[in-house]
Design a protein around this motif. Sequence first.
Motif, PDB file in Angstrom:
ATOM      1  N   LEU A   6      -1.405  -7.845   3.846  1.00 22.32           N
ATOM      2  CA  LEU A   6      -0.355  -6.872   3.557  1.00 22.32           C
ATOM      3  C   LEU A   6      -0.484  -6.320   2.141  1.00 22.32           C
ATOM      4  N   ALA A   7      -0.798  -7.191   1.176  1.00 24.36           N
ATOM      5  CA  ALA A   7      -0.967  -6.723  -0.203  1.00 24.36           C
ATOM      6  C   ALA A   7      -2.147  -5.767  -0.324  1.00 24.36           C
ATOM      7  N   LEU A   8      -3.255  -6.088   0.334  1.00 27.60           N
ATOM      8  CA  LEU A   8      -4.429  -5.207   0.315  1.00 27.60           C
ATOM      9  C   LEU A   8      -4.113  -3.887   1.016  1.00 27.60           C
ATOM     10  N   ASN A   9      -3.348  -3.968   2.115  1.00 26.54           N
ATOM     11  CA  ASN A   9      -2.962  -2.754   2.838  1.00 26.54           C
ATOM     12  C   ASN A   9      -2.170  -1.803   1.956  1.00 26.54           C
ATOM     13  N   ILE A  10      -1.273  -2.349   1.152  1.00 25.90           N
ATOM     14  CA  ILE A  10      -0.436  -1.511   0.292  1.00 25.90           C
ATOM     15  C   ILE A  10      -1.301  -0.695  -0.658  1.00 25.90           C
ATOM     16  N   LEU A  11      -2.285  -1.350  -1.280  1.00 27.64           N
ATOM     17  CA  LEU A  11      -3.153  -0.640  -2.219  1.00 27.64           C
ATOM     18  C   LEU A  11      -3.987   0.421  -1.519  1.00 27.64           C
ATOM     19  N   VAL A  12      -4.673   0.026  -0.457  1.00 30.79           N
ATOM     20  CA  VAL A  12      -5.568   0.963   0.236  1.00 30.79           C
ATOM     21  C   VAL A  12      -4.774   2.107   0.858  1.00 30.79           C
ATOM     22  N   ALA A  13      -3.609   1.793   1.435  1.00 32.00           N
ATOM     23  CA  ALA A  13      -2.792   2.832   2.055  1.00 32.00           C
ATOM     24  C   ALA A  13      -2.268   3.817   1.021  1.00 32.00           C
ATOM     25  N   ALA A  14      -1.940   3.332  -0.171  1.00 32.98           N
ATOM     26  CA  ALA A  14      -1.482   4.236  -1.235  1.00 32.98           C
ATOM     27  C   ALA A  14      -2.599   5.196  -1.640  1.00 32.98           C
ATOM     28  N   ILE A  15      -3.811   4.682  -1.755  1.00 36.09           N
ATOM     29  CA  ILE A  15      -4.963   5.535  -2.091  1.00 36.09           C
ATOM     30  C   ILE A  15      -5.195   6.560  -0.992  1.00 36.09           C
ATOM     31  N   GLY A  16      -5.202   6.101   0.256  1.00 34.11           N
ATOM     32  CA  GLY A  16      -5.434   7.012   1.369  1.00 34.11           C
ATOM     33  C   GLY A  16      -4.347   8.054   1.512  1.00 34.11           C
ATOM     34  N   SER A  17      -3.089   7.636   1.367  1.00 32.12           N
ATOM     35  CA  SER A  17      -1.980   8.588   1.497  1.00 32.12           C
ATOM     36  C   SER A  17      -2.080   9.696   0.460  1.00 32.12           C
ATOM     37  N   ALA A  18      -2.409   9.321  -0.781  1.00 32.53           N
ATOM     38  CA  ALA A  18      -2.537  10.326  -1.838  1.00 32.53           C
ATOM     39  C   ALA A  18      -3.669  11.297  -1.529  1.00 32.53           C
ATOM     40  N   ARG A  19      -4.792  10.768  -1.039  1.00 31.61           N
ATOM     41  CA  ARG A  19      -5.940  11.620  -0.708  1.00 31.61           C
ATOM     42  C   ARG A  19      -5.603  12.582   0.427  1.00 31.61           C
ATOM     43  N   PHE A  20      -5.012  12.074   1.494  1.00 30.09           N
ATOM     44  CA  PHE A  20      -4.690  12.921   2.642  1.00 30.09           C
ATOM     45  C   PHE A  20      -3.599  13.933   2.304  1.00 30.09           C
ATOM     46  N   LEU A  21      -2.674  13.541   1.443  1.00 27.61           N
ATOM     47  CA  LEU A  21      -1.624  14.467   1.035  1.00 27.61           C
ATOM     48  C   LEU A  21      -2.226  15.644   0.272  1.00 27.61           C
ATOM     49  N   ARG A  22      -3.139  15.368  -0.642  1.00 26.76           N
ATOM     50  CA  ARG A  22      -3.802  16.440  -1.391  1.00 26.76           C
ATOM     51  C   ARG A  22      -4.629  17.337  -0.479  1.00 26.76           C
ATOM     52  N   ALA A  23      -5.183  16.757   0.588  1.00 25.99           N
ATOM     53  CA  ALA A  23      -6.002  17.529   1.522  1.00 25.99           C
ATOM     54  C   ALA A  23      -5.160  18.322   2.515  1.00 25.99           C
ATOM     55  N   GLY A  24      -3.827  18.188   2.449  1.00 24.15           N
ATOM     56  CA  GLY A  24      -2.950  18.929   3.348  1.00 24.15           C
ATOM     57  C   GLY A  24      -2.886  18.357   4.755  1.00 24.15           C
ATOM     58  N   LEU A  25      -3.306  17.103   4.941  1.00 24.69           N
ATOM     59  CA  LEU A  25      -3.335  16.499   6.273  1.00 24.69           C
ATOM     60  C   LEU A  25      -2.098  15.659   6.577  1.00 24.69           C
ATOM     61  N   LEU A  26      -1.285  15.394   5.562  1.00 24.43           N
ATOM     62  CA  LEU A  26      -0.097  14.567   5.735  1.00 24.43           C
ATOM     63  C   LEU A  26       1.145  15.397   5.484  1.00 24.43           C
ATOM     64  N   THR A  27       2.010  15.469   6.481  1.00 30.10           N
ATOM     65  CA  THR A  27       3.268  16.186   6.339  1.00 30.10           C
ATOM     66  C   THR A  27       4.432  15.253   6.665  1.00 30.10           C
ATOM     67  N   TRP A  28       5.594  15.600   6.140  1.00 30.58           N
ATOM     68  CA  TRP A  28       6.790  14.795   6.369  1.00 30.58           C
ATOM     69  C   TRP A  28       7.137  14.730   7.845  1.00 30.58           C
ATOM     70  N   ARG A  29       7.014  15.843   8.552  1.00 34.97           N
ATOM     71  CA  ARG A  29       7.425  15.892   9.959  1.00 34.97           C
ATOM     72  C   ARG A  29       6.538  15.028  10.853  1.00 34.97           C
ATOM     73  N   THR A  30       5.253  14.952  10.542  1.00 36.40           N
ATOM     74  CA  THR A  30       4.377  14.138  11.388  1.00 36.40           C
ATOM     75  C   THR A  30       4.494  12.651  11.087  1.00 36.40           C
ATOM     76  N   PHE A  31       5.085  12.303   9.943  1.00 38.26           N
ATOM     77  CA  PHE A  31       5.139  10.894   9.561  1.00 38.26           C
ATOM     78  C   PHE A  31       6.497  10.231   9.763  1.00 38.26           C
ATOM     79  N   TYR A  32       7.583  10.912   9.325  1.00 35.13           N
ATOM     80  CA  TYR A  32       8.842  10.184   9.197  1.00 35.13           C
ATOM     81  C   TYR A  32       9.409   9.639  10.516  1.00 35.13           C
TER      82      TYR A  32
END
Length: 215
Positions: free
Chosen positions: A16-42
């Motif tokens: 879980l601790a490793l997931n938090i770090l990797v997921a934070a990195i991935g989320s930031a990358r995908f958000l910058r790439a325009g692939l992550l939106t609030w509607r598809t996630f929440y």
Amino acid sequence: MAWLAFDPATIKPTALALNILVAAIGSARFLRAGLLTWRTFYPFGVLGAPFSIIGGAVNLPPHLYQPVVGVVLLLAAAQMIRSARDASTSVAMRVVDPPFLPSLAAGGAVGFIAGLTGAGGGIFLAPLILLCGWVGVRQSAAVSAAFNLLNSAAALAGAWATLGALPHELPWWLLAAGIGGTLGSWLGAERLPPNSLRYILAALLLVSGARMVIG
């Protein structure tokens, strides 16, 4: 960690601790790439987080933990292979926003499994939403990363009171996971073809699941 025969009391909070770090990195990358939106996630996160806390507070005995997690991983692998075989259809279809009520139910169910196993949840959510055709391949990676971040934090909070301290080696594992997460999110967001992502994920799921079932 399953390959190296770590016990569940170590695997769960560490994963879980490793997931938090990797997921934070991935989320930031995908958000910058325009692939992550609030509607598809929440919709997935509304029930995902509280059910992760519940699952995180439940500790399976070692003789049940590994086979249960292994079977879940193998099922996820089968769904991912199926989605890869149907790639031509899923790529051609028009992707729409995930339906709200089914997304709530899916998020809650996956959240509980994520908290129970320490797997983060995205590894199970991605095959499900691809199978349902709710998002595209790269969008599924983005949603899964954000889902992992939210649910891993919630599950770790739920597990903390019952599992105690994290391993002393965790800082080194976090460094390795951070490097891998940075590289993997870059490949997933910008470089690898979508179907390659499916097969890579399916292979990881198969190997990990088989190892946990066989012991």
